[in-house]
Design a protein around this motif. Structure first.
Motif, PDB file in Angstrom:
ATOM      1  N   ASP A  49      -5.753   1.331  -9.033  1.00 16.71           N
ATOM      2  CA  ASP A  49      -5.647   1.013  -7.461  1.00 16.71           C
ATOM      3  C   ASP A  49      -4.303   0.309  -7.259  1.00 16.71           C
ATOM      4  O   ASP A  49      -4.033  -0.159  -6.055  1.00 16.71           O
TER       5      ASP A  49
ATOM      6  N   GLU B 121      -5.220   6.691  -8.841  1.00 16.76           N
ATOM      7  CA  GLU B 121      -5.772   7.264  -8.070  1.00 16.76           C
ATOM      8  C   GLU B 121      -5.822   6.273  -6.582  1.00 16.76           C
ATOM      9  O   GLU B 121      -6.658   5.525  -6.474  1.00 16.76           O
ATOM     10  N   PRO B 122      -4.836   6.363  -5.843  1.00 20.71           N
ATOM     11  CA  PRO B 122      -3.922   7.405  -5.581  1.00 20.71           C
ATOM     12  C   PRO B 122      -2.617   6.981  -6.799  1.00 20.71           C
ATOM     13  O   PRO B 122      -2.560   6.022  -7.044  1.00 20.71           O
ATOM     14  N   VAL B 123      -2.271   8.078  -7.047  1.00 20.16           N
ATOM     15  CA  VAL B 123      -0.829   7.982  -8.277  1.00 20.16           C
ATOM     16  C   VAL B 123       0.074   6.929  -7.334  1.00 20.16           C
ATOM     17  O   VAL B 123       0.716   7.257  -6.298  1.00 20.16           O
TER      18      VAL B 123
ATOM     19  N   ARG C 185       0.730  -1.193  -0.109  1.00 17.91           N
ATOM     20  CA  ARG C 185       0.008  -0.119  -0.004  1.00 17.91           C
ATOM     21  C   ARG C 185       1.090   1.212  -0.057  1.00 17.91           C
ATOM     22  O   ARG C 185       2.015   1.067   0.360  1.00 17.91           O
TER      23      ARG C 185
ATOM     24  N   GLN D 189       4.865   9.820  -1.268  1.00 17.39           N
ATOM     25  CA  GLN D 189       4.473   8.596  -0.525  1.00 17.39           C
ATOM     26  C   GLN D 189       5.555   7.343  -0.778  1.00 17.39           C
ATOM     27  O   GLN D 189       6.376   7.323  -1.368  1.00 17.39           O
TER      28      GLN D 189
ATOM     29  N   PRO E  32       1.021  12.562   0.447  1.00 17.52           N
ATOM     30  CA  PRO E  32       0.805  12.343  -1.005  1.00 17.52           C
ATOM     31  C   PRO E  32       1.903  12.508  -1.931  1.00 17.52           C
ATOM     32  O   PRO E  32       2.380  12.347  -2.952  1.00 17.52           O
TER      33      PRO E  32
ATOM     34  N   ARG F 156       3.668   8.023 -10.929  1.00 18.89           N
ATOM     35  CA  ARG F 156       4.211   9.589 -10.823  1.00 18.89           C
ATOM     36  C   ARG F 156       5.575   9.679 -11.443  1.00 18.89           C
ATOM     37  O   ARG F 156       5.650  10.861 -12.115  1.00 18.89           O
TER      38      ARG F 156
END
Length: 152
Positions: free
Chosen positions: A106, A113-115, A59, A67, A64, A120
């Motif tokens: 995911d 989302e989230p990246v 995870r 991360q 953000p 990224r």
């Protein structure tokens, strides 16, 4: 013969058994509908950076903007390993004339989302290329917009 458009894609969406649980998420739209017109360039950041199949689920944690990708049960942080691999892979991808990237919804490494960590870094390296996850491509209007950007 016309040259097919190169698009980076999460390997699990093509049916490769690379997911943490040893499974895949083959996407028929990508494989059967778009496949004849696209040269897929596959990527699985987790496996490609050296993590095994199967592996512990992971995870994203933390701020953000910075991360980390961390194993759920053990808390092992795989961020540095993935970022080192990604820098090399992104450099390799820079010479392939990619036209876009379809990532796995995911995913902590290649989601939107989230990246995810790899997504990224991909967006930072290729800010002009369209990026979309397979979940949003199920929407015909969003799919058409993505394909128009790929062709532009």
């Amino acid at each position: 013969m016309t040259e097919r458009t190169r698009i980076l894609v999460s390997a699990c969406l093509l049916g490769e058994k690379v997911r943490y649980d040893g499974g895949h998420k083959r996407n028929l739209l990508l494989d059967e509908t778009l496949g004849p017109f696209v040269e897929w360039v596959r990527v699985c950041p987790e496996v490609d950076c050296g993590l095994p199949v199967p592996r512990e689920a992971m995870r994203l944690v933390g701020d953000p903007g910075h991360q980390r990708i961390v194993a759920n049960r053990t808390g092992i942080d795989h961020t540095d390993r993935m970022e080192r691999w990604a820098k090399t892979r992104l450099e390799e991808l820079s010479g392939l004339d990619l036209r876009g990237y379809i990532c796995k919804k995911d995913s902590p490494s290649c989601g939107m989302e989230p990246v995810g960590i790899f997504t990224r870094m991909f967006i930072d390296r290729f800010p002009h290329l369209p990026v979309e996850d397979e979940g949003r491509l199920a929407d015909p209007e969003l799919r058409e917009k993505f394909l128009q950007r790929v062709k532009a």
